[in-house]
Design a protein around this motif. Structure first.
Motif, mmCIF file in Angstrom:
data_model
loop_
_atom_site.group_PDB
_atom_site.id
_atom_site.type_symbol
_atom_site.label_atom_id
_atom_site.label_comp_id
_atom_site.label_asym_id
_atom_site.label_seq_id
_atom_site.Cartn_x
_atom_site.Cartn_y
_atom_site.Cartn_z
ATOM 1 N N LEU A 1 -71.957 -14.846 42.073
ATOM 2 C CA LEU A 1 -72.537 -15.221 40.787
ATOM 3 C C LEU A 1 -71.625 -16.274 40.168
ATOM 4 O O LEU A 1 -70.392 -16.127 40.185
ATOM 5 N N TYR A 2 -72.227 -17.341 39.601
ATOM 6 C CA TYR A 2 -71.385 -18.401 39.039
ATOM 7 C C TYR A 2 -72.173 -19.136 37.967
ATOM 8 O O TYR A 2 -73.412 -19.193 38.001
ATOM 9 N N THR A 3 -71.436 -19.701 37.012
ATOM 10 C CA THR A 3 -72.071 -20.491 35.953
ATOM 11 C C THR A 3 -72.969 -21.558 36.559
ATOM 12 O O THR A 3 -72.555 -22.279 37.470
ATOM 13 N N CYS A 4 -74.171 -21.633 36.047
ATOM 14 C CA CYS A 4 -75.141 -22.562 36.637
ATOM 15 C C CYS A 4 -74.737 -24.010 36.390
ATOM 16 O O CYS A 4 -74.356 -24.392 35.277
ATOM 17 N N SER A 5 -74.829 -24.801 37.436
ATOM 18 C CA SER A 5 -74.598 -26.242 37.347
ATOM 19 C C SER A 5 -75.338 -26.900 38.493
ATOM 20 O O SER A 5 -75.397 -26.336 39.601
ATOM 21 N N PRO A 6 -75.936 -28.071 38.291
ATOM 22 C CA PRO A 6 -76.684 -28.721 39.370
ATOM 23 C C PRO A 6 -75.776 -28.989 40.569
ATOM 24 O O PRO A 6 -74.607 -29.347 40.409
ATOM 25 N N GLY A 7 -76.302 -28.784 41.751
ATOM 26 C CA GLY A 7 -75.509 -29.054 42.946
ATOM 27 C C GLY A 7 -75.995 -28.283 44.149
ATOM 28 O O GLY A 7 -76.851 -27.380 44.043
ATOM 29 N N VAL A 8 -75.442 -28.617 45.295
ATOM 30 C CA VAL A 8 -75.920 -28.047 46.558
ATOM 31 C C VAL A 8 -75.596 -26.567 46.696
ATOM 32 O O VAL A 8 -76.286 -25.838 47.410
ATOM 33 N N ALA A 9 -74.533 -26.086 46.020
ATOM 34 C CA ALA A 9 -74.131 -24.687 46.167
ATOM 35 C C ALA A 9 -75.131 -23.739 45.523
ATOM 36 O O ALA A 9 -75.156 -22.550 45.845
ATOM 37 N N GLN A 10 -75.947 -24.254 44.605
ATOM 38 C CA GLN A 10 -76.889 -23.397 43.887
ATOM 39 C C GLN A 10 -78.345 -23.801 44.129
ATOM 40 O O GLN A 10 -79.227 -23.415 43.370
ATOM 41 N N THR A 11 -78.566 -24.550 45.188
ATOM 42 C CA THR A 11 -79.921 -24.933 45.561
ATOM 43 C C THR A 11 -80.392 -24.042 46.691
ATOM 44 O O THR A 11 -79.739 -23.948 47.737
ATOM 45 N N TRP A 12 -81.544 -23.404 46.494
ATOM 46 C CA TRP A 12 -82.072 -22.452 47.470
ATOM 47 C C TRP A 12 -83.552 -22.742 47.729
ATOM 48 O O TRP A 12 -84.296 -23.075 46.799
ATOM 49 N N GLU A 13 -83.942 -22.602 48.987
ATOM 50 C CA GLU A 13 -85.349 -22.641 49.357
ATOM 51 C C GLU A 13 -85.830 -21.205 49.522
ATOM 52 O O GLU A 13 -85.351 -20.489 50.406
ATOM 53 N N VAL A 14 -86.760 -20.776 48.689
ATOM 54 C CA VAL A 14 -87.364 -19.454 48.811
ATOM 55 C C VAL A 14 -88.633 -19.636 49.633
ATOM 56 O O VAL A 14 -89.619 -20.204 49.158
ATOM 57 N N ARG A 15 -88.609 -19.174 50.879
ATOM 58 C CA ARG A 15 -89.656 -19.505 51.841
ATOM 59 C C ARG A 15 -90.697 -18.400 51.977
ATOM 60 O O ARG A 15 -90.415 -17.222 51.722
ATOM 61 N N THR A 16 -91.868 -18.819 52.430
ATOM 62 C CA THR A 16 -92.964 -17.858 52.578
ATOM 63 C C THR A 16 -92.731 -16.884 53.714
ATOM 64 O O THR A 16 -93.418 -15.870 53.811
ATOM 65 N N ASP A 17 -91.774 -17.172 54.608
ATOM 66 C CA ASP A 17 -91.500 -16.223 55.693
ATOM 67 C C ASP A 17 -90.545 -15.116 55.267
ATOM 68 O O ASP A 17 -90.158 -14.277 56.073
ATOM 69 N N GLY A 18 -90.153 -15.094 53.985
ATOM 70 C CA GLY A 18 -89.289 -14.039 53.469
ATOM 71 C C GLY A 18 -87.817 -14.393 53.439
ATOM 72 O O GLY A 18 -87.013 -13.620 52.927
ATOM 73 N N SER A 19 -87.448 -15.551 53.984
ATOM 74 C CA SER A 19 -86.042 -15.949 53.991
ATOM 75 C C SER A 19 -85.713 -16.783 52.752
ATOM 76 O O SER A 19 -86.598 -17.356 52.109
ATOM 77 N N ILE A 20 -84.419 -16.846 52.433
ATOM 78 C CA ILE A 20 -83.912 -17.672 51.333
ATOM 79 C C ILE A 20 -82.802 -18.535 51.926
ATOM 80 O O ILE A 20 -81.762 -18.032 52.351
ATOM 81 N N ARG A 21 -83.022 -19.845 51.961
ATOM 82 C CA ARG A 21 -82.165 -20.770 52.701
ATOM 83 C C ARG A 21 -81.431 -21.710 51.770
ATOM 84 O O ARG A 21 -82.008 -22.220 50.803
ATOM 85 N N ARG B 1 -71.644 -4.919 38.102
ATOM 86 C CA ARG B 1 -72.325 -5.501 36.928
ATOM 87 C C ARG B 1 -71.459 -6.538 36.239
ATOM 88 O O ARG B 1 -71.601 -6.819 35.040
ATOM 89 N N SER B 2 -70.590 -7.152 36.997
ATOM 90 C CA SER B 2 -69.669 -8.138 36.427
ATOM 91 C C SER B 2 -70.398 -9.439 36.112
ATOM 92 O O SER B 2 -71.249 -9.888 36.878
ATOM 93 N N THR B 3 -70.023 -10.041 34.989
ATOM 94 C CA THR B 3 -70.578 -11.353 34.626
ATOM 95 C C THR B 3 -69.576 -12.473 34.879
ATOM 96 O O THR B 3 -69.831 -13.626 34.544
ATOM 97 N N ALA B 4 -68.441 -12.145 35.477
ATOM 98 C CA ALA B 4 -67.396 -13.149 35.728
ATOM 99 C C ALA B 4 -67.813 -14.097 36.842
ATOM 100 O O ALA B 4 -68.460 -13.691 37.810
ATOM 101 N N ASP B 5 -67.411 -15.353 36.711
ATOM 102 C CA ASP B 5 -67.629 -16.291 37.806
ATOM 103 C C ASP B 5 -66.938 -15.771 39.065
ATOM 104 O O ASP B 5 -65.786 -15.312 39.015
ATOM 105 N N GLY B 6 -67.639 -15.825 40.179
ATOM 106 C CA GLY B 6 -67.060 -15.370 41.447
ATOM 107 C C GLY B 6 -67.378 -13.934 41.792
ATOM 108 O O GLY B 6 -66.961 -13.438 42.843
#
Length: 481
Positions: free
Chosen positions: A379-399, A456-461
């Protein structure tokens, strides 16, 4: 005439309170239309099985001897459900009277294809140490020595010449199907890890894999490019199935026969997927029809085939109806093939790309934008970038496109507290996720647990894990729009 889906609804209503006798008294349900499947090449079937992986499964029924009744068990399915299977299975047989009726089997295969069902064939071949026709006991189910087997797979020996002549006997029948534009899910040397048959129980490069390779090479030389090569093992508890695999270039579909248990275990499912390495997987023989639990927890099987007399011998009418009426199951008339032109996989219309947000408005994040297998997901503070970009696919995977890897439960774990990581996408149960819009949870069906922020931690990391689904704030996730 009602559509297939309408017919299915009518039969479901009847099945809830009436007997199979009443089901069979309905007006006859005709095949969808003549030539529902025109001529196709094998690639059309392979592409189709790939396209439905993770979303649907084709129903199938095997038809064993006698060869002069090659549709008798398929008809039983219709008698019970009002549906015909999406896959017809047959056998080139072994007894003299059945070998003499191979033409009936071929004709049935053509008719089933024309009516909109896929076609599968196996061959209980007689041992080359005996005559070309035989009884099952002592002919197919027999033992030959390793020295004899070595001769069978060694060019120029007497047994090799006998075996090549044996293969040549079935070439004209398979060629008829090629000429008719009928691709065949061809499953030779089935249950290669078992010892009941003369070809089985021989791991390694000079064992079952070699005779499989030699058959493919020979049939290829005969122009039989309509064969979809299906490799097969049984759910033998000894496992180690990869030792029998003839290699990726020789196999189109990886399949399992389930006889030691009613349904494949999660371990079976994972082992088959590991061997397949992205190829379609299938349940080539079953005694028990699949139920909702199996179809939900193991969604990547592309087809199943119930064994002949086991249909009625091992299943109630209600169980058979439940399988054929399941929303994920495709019957005759619901199997839709393309033209066989290879396509480049691309995100479907319901695939979504972007951030996944959760506890305290923070995002699912790849630690340090890593790309290696085993990279922590946190879990990490949201910021645009490749580390937080995910493809939620119809085959059930998250890439994660940057790493070209998937959200994965470490070590196929199912226990509370198992960490989540990045791992090479392989279609395994560890990489399957189901999002509930009602609870906003992401559930991993294999473990039955939900994506969870540790402590239930809200800390980055704060690391992500799987834990019993509770609906608490640390298990709520918003997917990309």
């Amino acid at each position: 005439m009602p559509t297939t889906r309408t017919r299915r609804t009518l039969v479901v209503a009847l099945a809830a309170g009436l007997t199979a006798l009443i089901v069979t008294s309905l007006s006859p349900v005709t095949a969808p239309s003549a030539q529902a499947f025109p001529a196709r090449d094998k690639q059309a079937v392979i592409d189709y099985l790939r396209s439905i992986t993770g979303t649907s499964v084709v129903s199938g029924q095997h038809n064993k001897e006698p060869a002069d009744q090659p549709g008798q068990y398929t008809q039983q399915v219709h008698d019970i459900t009002g549906q015909y299977p999406g896959l017809w299975g047959g056998d080139l047989m072994f007894r003299g009277q059945d070998a003499a009726n191979r033409q009936r089997v071929v004709d049935q295969a053509k008719a089933e294809w024309a009516n909109g069902s896929l076609v599968a064939l196996t061959w209980h071949a007689c041992s080359p140490t005996g005559p070309s026709t035989c009884e099952f006991e002592g002919g197919v189910k027999t033992q030959i020595s390793q020295a004899q087997f070595d001769q069978v797979v060694t060019g120029g020996t007497s047994l090799n010449q006998t075996w090549r002549a044996r293969m040549a006997e079935v070439v004209p029948y398979l060629r008829q199907l090629k000429d008719a534009g009928v691709p065949v899910l061809w499953r030779p040397f089935h249950e290669m890890n078992e010892t009941w048959n003369w070809w089985g129980g021989r791991p390694g490069t000079n064992g079952g894999a070699k005779i499989y390779q030699q058959m493919k090479d020979y049939f290829d030389s005969q122009g039989l490019d309509n064969l979809v090569w299906v490799w097969n093992v049984q759910d033998n508890p000894n496992a180690s199935w990869a030792g029998y695999y003839p290699g990726s270039s020789y196999v189109d579909v990886v399949s399992l026969d389930v006889w030691y248990k009613n349904h494949p275990s999660q371990g079976d499912y994972q082992q088959i997927q590991s061997i397949a390495a992205g190829k379609p997987i299938a349940l080539a023989e079953m005694g028990k029809v699949p139920n909702d639990s199996l179809l939900t927890s193991q969604p990547r099987w592309s087809y199943f085939m119930v064994w002949s007399e086991q249909l009625r011998g091992n299943n109630s009418n209600a169980e058979i109806q439940s399988a054929y009426f399941h929303p994920r199951v495709l019957n005759q008339g619901e199997v839709q093939l393309g033209d066989g032109t290879p396509t480049t996989p691309s995100p479907g219309p319901t695939d979504r790309t972007g951030p996944i947000t959760g506890l305290a408005g923070k995002c699912v994040d790849v630690a340090a934008s890593g790309t290696a297998n085993g990279t922590a997901v946190q879990l990490y503070t949201c910021s645009p970038g490749v580390a937080q970009t995910w493809e939620v696919r119809t085959d059930g995977s998250i890439r994660n496109p940057n790493a070209d890897k998937c959200l994965d439960v470490t070590g196929q774990g199912t226990a509370n507290g198992t960490r989540v990581q990045l791992w090479a996408c392989n279609g395994s149960g560890a990489q399957q996720w189901v999002h509930s819009s009602a609870t906003q949870t992401l559930r991993n069906p294999q473990s039955g647990r939900c994506l969870d922020v540790t402590g239930r931690s809200t800390a980055d990391g704060a690391r992500l894990q799987v834990w019993d689904c509770s609906g608490n704030a640390n298990q709520r996730w918003s997917l990309p729009a």
